[in-house]
Design a protein around this motif. Structure first.
Motif, PDB file in Angstrom:
ATOM      1  N   ASP A 107       0.493  -6.749   7.073  1.00 49.19           N
ATOM      2  CA  ASP A 107       0.387  -5.601   6.160  1.00 49.19           C
ATOM      3  C   ASP A 107       1.454  -5.684   5.068  1.00 49.19           C
ATOM      4  N   PRO A 166      -5.655  -0.434   2.419  1.00 50.10           N
ATOM      5  CA  PRO A 166      -5.489   0.838   3.155  1.00 50.10           C
ATOM      6  C   PRO A 166      -6.547   1.052   4.223  1.00 50.10           C
ATOM      7  N   ASP A 214      -5.461  -0.865   7.247  1.00 51.22           N
ATOM      8  CA  ASP A 214      -4.342  -0.137   7.880  1.00 51.22           C
ATOM      9  C   ASP A 214      -4.847   1.028   8.704  1.00 51.22           C
ATOM     10  N   LYS A 215      -5.788   1.772   8.127  1.00 51.92           N
ATOM     11  CA  LYS A 215      -6.281   2.979   8.801  1.00 51.92           C
ATOM     12  C   LYS A 215      -6.999   2.606  10.099  1.00 51.92           C
ATOM     13  N   MET A 225      -7.966  11.576   3.815  1.00 48.54           N
ATOM     14  CA  MET A 225      -7.484  10.743   2.704  1.00 48.54           C
ATOM     15  C   MET A 225      -8.620   9.867   2.162  1.00 48.54           C
ATOM     16  N   VAL A 272      -2.590   4.150  -3.880  1.00 45.71           N
ATOM     17  CA  VAL A 272      -1.554   4.105  -2.826  1.00 45.71           C
ATOM     18  C   VAL A 272      -0.165   4.183  -3.463  1.00 45.71           C
ATOM     19  N   LYS A 312       3.000   4.169   1.737  1.00 46.19           N
ATOM     20  CA  LYS A 312       3.422   2.895   2.344  1.00 46.19           C
ATOM     21  C   LYS A 312       4.472   3.144   3.418  1.00 46.19           C
ATOM     22  N   TYR A 326      -0.822  13.429  -2.541  1.00 51.43           N
ATOM     23  CA  TYR A 326      -2.034  12.926  -3.196  1.00 51.43           C
ATOM     24  C   TYR A 326      -2.907  14.098  -3.666  1.00 51.43           C
TER      25      TYR A 326
HETATM   26  O1  G3P Z   1      -1.644   6.266   1.371  1.00 56.28           O
HETATM   27  P1  G3P Z   1      -2.639   5.767   2.345  1.00 56.28           P
HETATM   28  O2  G3P Z   1      -2.869   6.642   3.503  1.00 56.28           O
HETATM   29  O3  G3P Z   1      -3.939   5.367   1.769  1.00 56.28           O
HETATM   30  O4  G3P Z   1      -2.051   4.430   3.024  1.00 56.28           O
HETATM   31  C1  G3P Z   1      -1.233   3.547   2.380  1.00 56.28           C
HETATM   32  C2  G3P Z   1      -1.413   2.153   2.925  1.00 56.28           C
HETATM   33  O5  G3P Z   1      -1.555   2.148   4.307  1.00 56.28           O
HETATM   34  C3  G3P Z   1      -0.271   1.277   2.467  1.00 56.28           C
HETATM   35  O6  G3P Z   1      -0.423  -0.057   2.877  1.00 56.28           O
END
Ligand code: G3P
Length: 281
Positions: free
Chosen positions: A101, A123, A126-127, A164, A184, A189, A247
């Motif tokens: 990541d 992202p 990651d999720k 999100m 992002v 992050k 956001y």
């Molecule tokens: O801001 P988010 O939730 O889309 O996540 C950010 C990412 O995981 C960064 O790599």
């Protein structure tokens, strides 16, 4: 002319595709059945066709992100193996994913090969990774934690990630510049980094007595480490909620003030971007 289920008239207009079991006169923007599809159809009519430049897909950062996704089923299979080394193998798989990541973003910037596809995929990977690991940890919480201890952060983090993703989809669909408000940012992050550190630590301590010894002092230390990991996950949960509200505030500010924040607005801390000079032919 037709392609991929979309029918176009010779004039280029997208034609109405009748919904199953619905008479055409019943279809309307107010109907809960087809409000969404009608909305997309209208948007498609209004938008000018943008000529899309071909984008490189299999770049090194994207390959690393795909690799992270491939590690998810590996983690799931390893998680329920009865072998004594299975828990530490899970920790190694998860830590490897966490390192990719960091590495994919770093390489994309360093080699100057950032792409819109990478910005979408990173992202998402990651999720999926974070949600899978949280569900596994909540299903079989490491001692001395209970299901109850894990439930709240898991529900908050997964709920936040769904919200999100929906917010990004909605911002992109608005067809305006709102998608920039949900790009992002560093807070997002940091929350992912904190969650990954907390979960990596928790997985490392899970059933660690098999490797480190089963005597009282060691078990006490391992349990302390597990509790500390939960504290880090809670810190990541706090950042998750904070970054989501950040956001949301950006999107709200965009729709409220599409031409830029007014002078004196509390969020208007950054100076406006300099306008590049016009090129003279
Ligand atoms: O801001 P988010 O939730 O889309 O996540 C950010 C990412 O995981 C960064 O790599």
């Amino acid at each position: 002319m037709s392609g991929r289920g979309i029918t176009r008239s010779p004039s280029g207009e997208i034609q109405r595709v009748p919904l199953l079991f619905t008479a055409p006169e019943q279809e309307s923007l107010d109907s809960p059945i087809d409000r969404r599809s009608d909305y997309y159809r209208q948007q498609a009519r209004q938008k000018k066709r943008v000529i899309q430049q071909p984008q490189p897909l299999m770049t090194l950062p994207n390959i690393l992100t795909f690799f992270r996704i491939v590690l998810i089923p590996v983690l799931c299979v390893l998680w329920f193996q009865p072998h004594q080394l299975a828990p530490i193998a899970c920790a190694v798989v998860f830590i490897t994913a966490a390192v990719t990541d960091w590495a994919d973003g770093y390489l994309a910037r360093k080699l100057k090969i950032t792409s819109a596809f990478g910005a979408f995929l990173d992202p998402v990977a990651d999720k999926i990774m974070v949600s899978t690991a949280l569900i596994l940890l909540a299903a079989t919480p490491p001692e001395p934690l209970s299901h109850k201890d894990m439930a709240a952060p898991v529900v908050i983090i997964i709920g936040r990630e769904i919200t999100m993703s929906a917010l990004r989809e909605w911002a992109a669909l608005s067809g305006s510049g709102a998608h920039k408000a949900v790009k992002v940012n560093s807070l997002g992050k940091w929350k992912t980094a904190l969650q990954m550190v907390g979960m990596s630590a928790m997985m490392t301590f899970r059933r660690a007595e098999y490797l480190l010894g089963n005597h009282d002092e060691m078990v006490r230390l391992i349990q302390l480490g597990t509790r500390m990991s939960l504290v880090i996950i809670w810190a990541g949960t706090f950042l998750a909620v904070w970054s989501l509200s950040n956001y949301m505030a950006n999107v709200w500010a965009y729709f409220r003030y599409p031409d830029g924040l007014p002078e004196g607005h509390p969020a208007a801390t950054k100076p406006p971007l300099p306008v590049p000079p016009k090129k003279t032919p």
